[in-house]
Structures are given as structure tokens and as C-alpha cells.
Write an enzyme that holds these catalytic residues in place. Structure first.
Site, PDB file in Angstrom:
ATOM      1  N   GLU A 181       0.837  -1.150   0.228  1.00 14.56           N
ATOM      2  CA  GLU A 181       0.026   0.005   0.123  1.00 14.56           C
ATOM      3  C   GLU A 181       0.903   1.264   0.031  1.00 14.56           C
ATOM      4  O   GLU A 181       1.992   1.256   0.643  1.00 14.56           O
ATOM      5  CB  GLU A 181      -0.666  -0.088   1.183  1.00 14.56           C
TER       6      GLU A 181
ATOM      7  N   TYR B 103       7.252  -0.007  -8.798  1.00 13.60           N
ATOM      8  CA  TYR B 103       6.174  -0.993  -8.498  1.00 13.60           C
ATOM      9  C   TYR B 103       5.375  -1.365  -9.844  1.00 13.60           C
ATOM     10  O   TYR B 103       5.226  -2.563 -10.263  1.00 13.60           O
ATOM     11  CB  TYR B 103       5.094  -0.615  -7.454  1.00 13.60           C
TER      12      TYR B 103
HETATM   13  C1  LIG Z   1      11.164   4.035  -2.834  1.00 17.71           C
HETATM   14  C2  LIG Z   1      12.662   3.554  -2.771  1.00 17.71           C
HETATM   15  C3  LIG Z   1      12.849   2.363  -1.761  1.00 17.71           C
HETATM   16  C4  LIG Z   1      13.395   3.380  -4.067  1.00 17.71           C
HETATM   17  O1  LIG Z   1      14.806   3.234  -3.552  1.00 17.71           O
HETATM   18  P1  LIG Z   1      15.792   3.313  -4.943  1.00 17.71           P
HETATM   19  O2  LIG Z   1      17.254   2.456  -4.370  1.00 17.71           O
HETATM   20  O3  LIG Z   1      16.059   4.509  -5.467  1.00 17.71           O
HETATM   21  O4  LIG Z   1      15.179   2.143  -6.160  1.00 17.71           O
HETATM   22  P2  LIG Z   1      15.565   1.909  -7.477  1.00 17.71           P
HETATM   23  O5  LIG Z   1      17.250   2.401  -7.700  1.00 17.71           O
HETATM   24  O6  LIG Z   1      15.658   0.398  -7.571  1.00 17.71           O
HETATM   25  O7  LIG Z   1      14.802   2.546  -8.524  1.00 17.71           O
HETATM   26  C5  LIG Z   1      14.610   3.677  -8.508  1.00 17.71           C
HETATM   27  C6  LIG Z   1      13.397   3.905  -9.443  1.00 17.71           C
HETATM   28  O8  LIG Z   1      12.268   4.105  -8.670  1.00 17.71           O
HETATM   29  C7  LIG Z   1      11.219   5.166  -8.960  1.00 17.71           C
HETATM   30  N1  LIG Z   1      11.404   6.021  -7.649  1.00 17.71           N
HETATM   31  C8  LIG Z   1      11.160   5.382  -6.450  1.00 17.71           C
HETATM   32  N2  LIG Z   1      11.126   6.395  -5.564  1.00 17.71           N
HETATM   33  C9  LIG Z   1      11.475   7.539  -6.226  1.00 17.71           C
HETATM   34  C10 LIG Z   1      11.863   8.963  -5.768  1.00 17.71           C
HETATM   35  N3  LIG Z   1      11.718   9.224  -4.349  1.00 17.71           N
HETATM   36  N4  LIG Z   1      12.053   9.872  -6.452  1.00 17.71           N
HETATM   37  C11 LIG Z   1      11.970   9.437  -7.825  1.00 17.71           C
HETATM   38  N5  LIG Z   1      11.966   8.191  -8.363  1.00 17.71           N
HETATM   39  C12 LIG Z   1      11.759   7.252  -7.557  1.00 17.71           C
HETATM   40  C13 LIG Z   1      11.804   5.946 -10.172  1.00 17.71           C
HETATM   41  O9  LIG Z   1      11.486   5.135 -11.250  1.00 17.71           O
HETATM   42  C14 LIG Z   1      13.420   5.482  -9.956  1.00 17.71           C
HETATM   43  O10 LIG Z   1      14.225   5.312 -11.523  1.00 17.71           O
HETATM   44  P3  LIG Z   1      15.245   6.092 -11.605  1.00 17.71           P
HETATM   45  O11 LIG Z   1      16.407   5.740 -10.444  1.00 17.71           O
HETATM   46  O12 LIG Z   1      15.624   5.813 -13.212  1.00 17.71           O
HETATM   47  O13 LIG Z   1      14.822   7.599 -11.374  1.00 17.71           O
HETATM   48  C15 LIG Z   1      13.242   4.986  -2.208  1.00 17.71           C
HETATM   49  O14 LIG Z   1      12.996   6.202  -3.052  1.00 17.71           O
HETATM   50  C16 LIG Z   1      12.904   5.469  -0.853  1.00 17.71           C
HETATM   51  O15 LIG Z   1      13.342   5.032   0.303  1.00 17.71           O
HETATM   52  N6  LIG Z   1      11.804   6.331  -0.745  1.00 17.71           N
HETATM   53  C17 LIG Z   1      11.371   6.801   0.725  1.00 17.71           C
HETATM   54  C18 LIG Z   1      10.696   5.577   1.450  1.00 17.71           C
HETATM   55  C19 LIG Z   1       9.444   5.241   0.457  1.00 17.71           C
HETATM   56  O16 LIG Z   1       8.581   6.264   0.121  1.00 17.71           O
HETATM   57  N7  LIG Z   1       8.996   3.817   0.442  1.00 17.71           N
HETATM   58  C20 LIG Z   1       8.028   3.600  -0.245  1.00 17.71           C
HETATM   59  C21 LIG Z   1       6.833   3.511   0.552  1.00 17.71           C
HETATM   60  S1  LIG Z   1       6.927   2.439   2.000  1.00 17.71           S
END
Ligand SMILES: CC(C)(COP(=O)(O)OP(=O)(O)OC[C@H]1O[C@@H](n2cnc3c(N)ncnc32)[C@H](O)[C@@H]1OP(=O)(O)O)[C@@H](O)C(=O)NCCC(=O)NCCS
Length: 155
Positions: free
Chosen positions: A112, A123
């Protein structure tokens, strides 16, 4: 609680404090995390900057928390430290979770998220599709509301 588990909770909390934007109220407290870890079927997965599990006591760059009950896996939290983002760690955590779910014979993975979370792209890439919506689930500091959207991946 055993010492190794306490250590994992410390490492996850260090990420929690830097990863979540306080505007959304998504971060869990240490109490919430350790209570969740006391429940059976809850798993905390840590990843180091290189994409592998961190060595004992070494800092982690990201974590995923999930629970598995009756063929359904729920991703409760996923977070990567801001300085390690966009290098695939979030995707690695998600892929590992999906692979483990398949190995365990689960039928689906749920999660969620608030409707405006950019994690949506991550996702979607993995095949998650929206299956439900909780209206006005998040209340923002400016008094506005955001929906929570439930996504599912059928394995
Ligand atoms: C979601 C999260 C875990 C993704 O981690 P990550 O290591 O950057 O993930 P990846 O490198 O595998 O993938 C990144 C892709 O996801 C998407 N994305 C996810 N979070 C994003 C963000 N905060 N800003 C921009 N793009 C995001 C984009 O498509 C991105 O692609 P890009 O790197 O080419 O721009 C990280 O952004 C995070 O910790 N966010 C804060 C916590 C959160 O909101 N968690 C989800 C809800 S519980």
C-alpha cells in the site's frame, strides 16, 4: 529479543530516520518495528550499498519489511537512504522479496502506498497493479488528504 535481531532493528531505524519525508507520516517508530518483529511471519531484509546483505554490524543502505500469511506476502515498508538511491537497491530489495515469495509458494504480494509516491514507477515495473483505494487515508500538515492505493502482484 535476540541480539542479532536488535542489531538489525538498529540498522533499519538508522535508514528509517533518513529515508522518509516527515510530511507523510509513513516512518515507523522503533517500538512499532520491534513489535512487528516479535510477530511470526515478519521478515526484515537489509541491503548494503553494493546490493548484497551487509556484513554483521556493518551499516545498511536499505531495508524491506514484510509479512507472509496464508499464501499472501505484504510489503509493509521499503526504504533506501537518500544518498544510495537510483542505483537499483530498491529494485533489488523488491526482486528478492518477490523471489522469496515465489520460493515459499505464495500466490500474491500486496503493498500500500500514498497516491503520489514516486515509488509507483518501481512497483509498476515489477508488474504490480492497483486493486484498491482507501480514500483520504493520509492527512497532511496543510490539512489536505491523500488516498492510499493498494497494489497487488499475482505470482
Ligand atoms: C522507494 C525507494 C525505496 C526506491 O529506492 P531506490 O534504491 O532509489 O530504487 P531503485 O534505484 O531500484 O529504483 C528507482 C526508481 O524507482 C522510482 N522511484 C522510487 N522512488 C523515487 C523517488 N523518491 N524519486 C524519484 N523516483 C523514484 C523511479 O522510477 C526510479 O527510477 P530512476 O532511478 O531511473 O529515477 C526510495 O526512493 C525510498 O526510500 N523512498 C522513501 C521511502 C518510501 O517512500 N518508500 C515506499 C513506501 S513504503
Amino acid at each position: 529479543m535476540i541480539a542479532a535481531q536488535e542489531d538489525d532493528i538498529d540498522r533499519a531505524m538508522a535508514i528509517m530516520e533518513s529515508a522518509f519525508d516527515s510530511r507523510w507520516g509513513e516512518a515507523w517508530t522503533r517500538r512499532q518495528l520491534s513489535d512487528a518483529m516479535m510477530m511470526p511471519h515478519t521478515a526484515l531484509q537489509l541491503v548494503a550499498a553494493g546490493g548484497t546483505p551487509p556484513a554483521d554490524g556493518a551499516p545498511a543502505a536499505g531495508f524491506a519489511l514484510s509479512k507472509s500469511i496464508a499464501g499472501e506476502v505484504e510489503l509493509l515498508l521499503i526504504a533506501v537512504r537518500p544518498e544510495y538511491r537510483h542505483s537499483g537497491l530498491g529494485g533489488t530489495l523488491l526482486d528478492d522479496l518477490i523471489a522469496q515469495a515465489r520460493e515459499d509458494g505464495a500466490e500474491s504480494v500486496f503493498l500500500e502506498m500514498r497516491e503520489n509516491n514516486p515509488a509507483l514507477a518501481l512497483y509498476r515495473q515489477r508488474g504490480f497493479a492497483p486493486v484498491g483505494r482507501r480514500k483520504a487515508y493520509y492527512r497532511l500538515p496543510d490539512g489536505k488528504f491523500l488516498d492510499a492505493v493498494t497494489f497487488a502482484l499475482t505470482l
